[in-house]
Motif scaffolding. Structure first.
Motif, mmCIF file in Angstrom:
data_model
loop_
_atom_site.group_PDB
_atom_site.id
_atom_site.type_symbol
_atom_site.label_atom_id
_atom_site.label_comp_id
_atom_site.label_asym_id
_atom_site.label_seq_id
_atom_site.Cartn_x
_atom_site.Cartn_y
_atom_site.Cartn_z
ATOM 1 N N MET A 159 13.175 -13.022 1.697
ATOM 2 C CA MET A 159 12.930 -11.645 2.042
ATOM 3 C C MET A 159 11.419 -11.388 2.015
ATOM 4 N N LYS A 160 10.937 -10.799 3.060
ATOM 5 C CA LYS A 160 9.516 -10.471 3.152
ATOM 6 C C LYS A 160 9.290 -9.084 2.561
ATOM 7 N N VAL A 161 8.153 -8.911 1.890
ATOM 8 C CA VAL A 161 7.790 -7.640 1.285
ATOM 9 C C VAL A 161 6.410 -7.258 1.789
ATOM 10 N N LYS A 162 6.273 -6.051 2.243
ATOM 11 C CA LYS A 162 4.978 -5.574 2.733
ATOM 12 C C LYS A 162 4.097 -5.231 1.538
ATOM 13 N N THR A 163 2.838 -5.661 1.616
ATOM 14 C CA THR A 163 1.889 -5.383 0.545
ATOM 15 C C THR A 163 0.533 -5.062 1.142
ATOM 16 N N SER A 164 -0.359 -4.629 0.314
ATOM 17 C CA SER A 164 -1.701 -4.298 0.777
ATOM 18 C C SER A 164 -2.707 -4.990 -0.128
ATOM 19 N N ILE A 165 -3.721 -5.618 0.478
ATOM 20 C CA ILE A 165 -4.779 -6.268 -0.286
ATOM 21 C C ILE A 165 -6.124 -5.849 0.294
ATOM 22 N N ILE A 166 -7.150 -6.013 -0.478
ATOM 23 C CA ILE A 166 -8.498 -5.686 -0.025
ATOM 24 C C ILE A 166 -9.293 -6.980 0.059
ATOM 25 N N LEU A 167 -9.831 -7.266 1.228
ATOM 26 C CA LEU A 167 -10.626 -8.463 1.477
ATOM 27 C C LEU A 167 -11.976 -8.058 2.046
ATOM 28 N N SER A 168 -12.948 -8.922 1.882
ATOM 29 C CA SER A 168 -14.251 -8.649 2.489
ATOM 30 C C SER A 168 -14.099 -8.726 4.014
ATOM 31 N N LYS A 169 -14.947 -8.002 4.692
ATOM 32 C CA LYS A 169 -14.904 -7.976 6.157
ATOM 33 C C LYS A 169 -15.119 -9.375 6.728
ATOM 34 N N ASP A 170 -16.060 -10.117 6.146
ATOM 35 C CA ASP A 170 -16.355 -11.463 6.636
ATOM 36 C C ASP A 170 -15.152 -12.392 6.483
ATOM 37 N N LEU A 171 -14.488 -12.319 5.337
ATOM 38 C CA LEU A 171 -13.326 -13.168 5.111
ATOM 39 C C LEU A 171 -12.203 -12.799 6.067
ATOM 40 N N LEU A 172 -11.983 -11.529 6.269
ATOM 41 C CA LEU A 172 -10.928 -11.096 7.181
ATOM 42 C C LEU A 172 -11.215 -11.553 8.610
ATOM 43 N N GLN A 173 -12.459 -11.499 9.024
ATOM 44 C CA GLN A 173 -12.826 -11.981 10.357
ATOM 45 C C GLN A 173 -12.561 -13.482 10.489
ATOM 46 N N GLU A 174 -12.866 -14.227 9.432
ATOM 47 C CA GLU A 174 -12.632 -15.676 9.445
ATOM 48 C C GLU A 174 -11.133 -15.962 9.499
ATOM 49 N N ILE A 175 -10.351 -15.241 8.724
ATOM 50 C CA ILE A 175 -8.896 -15.398 8.742
ATOM 51 C C ILE A 175 -8.356 -15.100 10.132
ATOM 52 N N ASP A 176 -8.780 -13.994 10.711
ATOM 53 C CA ASP A 176 -8.301 -13.613 12.042
ATOM 54 C C ASP A 176 -8.667 -14.653 13.095
ATOM 55 N N ALA A 177 -9.889 -15.167 13.019
ATOM 56 C CA ALA A 177 -10.334 -16.169 13.992
ATOM 57 C C ALA A 177 -9.489 -17.443 13.877
ATOM 58 N N ARG A 178 -9.249 -17.885 12.664
ATOM 59 C CA ARG A 178 -8.455 -19.111 12.478
ATOM 60 C C ARG A 178 -6.990 -18.891 12.839
ATOM 61 N N ALA A 179 -6.465 -17.745 12.483
ATOM 62 C CA ALA A 179 -5.071 -17.437 12.830
ATOM 63 C C ALA A 179 -4.904 -17.398 14.344
ATOM 64 N N GLU A 180 -5.859 -16.799 15.032
ATOM 65 C CA GLU A 180 -5.794 -16.719 16.491
ATOM 66 C C GLU A 180 -5.862 -18.108 17.118
#
Length: 77
Positions: free
Chosen positions: A1-22
């Motif tokens: 079962m998936k659970v929705k959550t919220s986390i706070i990440l630095s903008k740079d890290l989120l950009q890196e995650i998004d780029a790699r995920a894409e």
């Protein structure tokens, strides 16, 4: 079962995650879930290795004596 959550990440890290995920054609959530899972497996492996190393250190003298005894029988006359 998936659970929705919220986390706070630095903008740079989120950009890196998004780029790699894409690049991998995956969602941000999939990427983060796999990365955290891999981290947990790695952490468990390190814990196990540390426990095993402690056991080896604790019993080193007895293990070394046993190995010396075994090697003594293997010496050619």
């Amino acid at each position: 079962m998936k659970v929705k959550t919220s986390i706070i990440l630095s903008k740079d890290l989120l950009q890196e995650i998004d780029a790699r995920a894409e690049t991998q054609q995956r969602s941000r959530s999939e990427f983060i879930e796999e990365a955290v899972g891999a981290y947990l497996v790695h952490a468990d492996r390190l814990t196990l290795q540390a426990r095993e190393a402690a056991l080896l250190r604790e019993h080193a003298a007895a293990l070394n004596a046993e190995m010396a005894d075994i090697l003594e029988y293997q010496v050619l006359p």
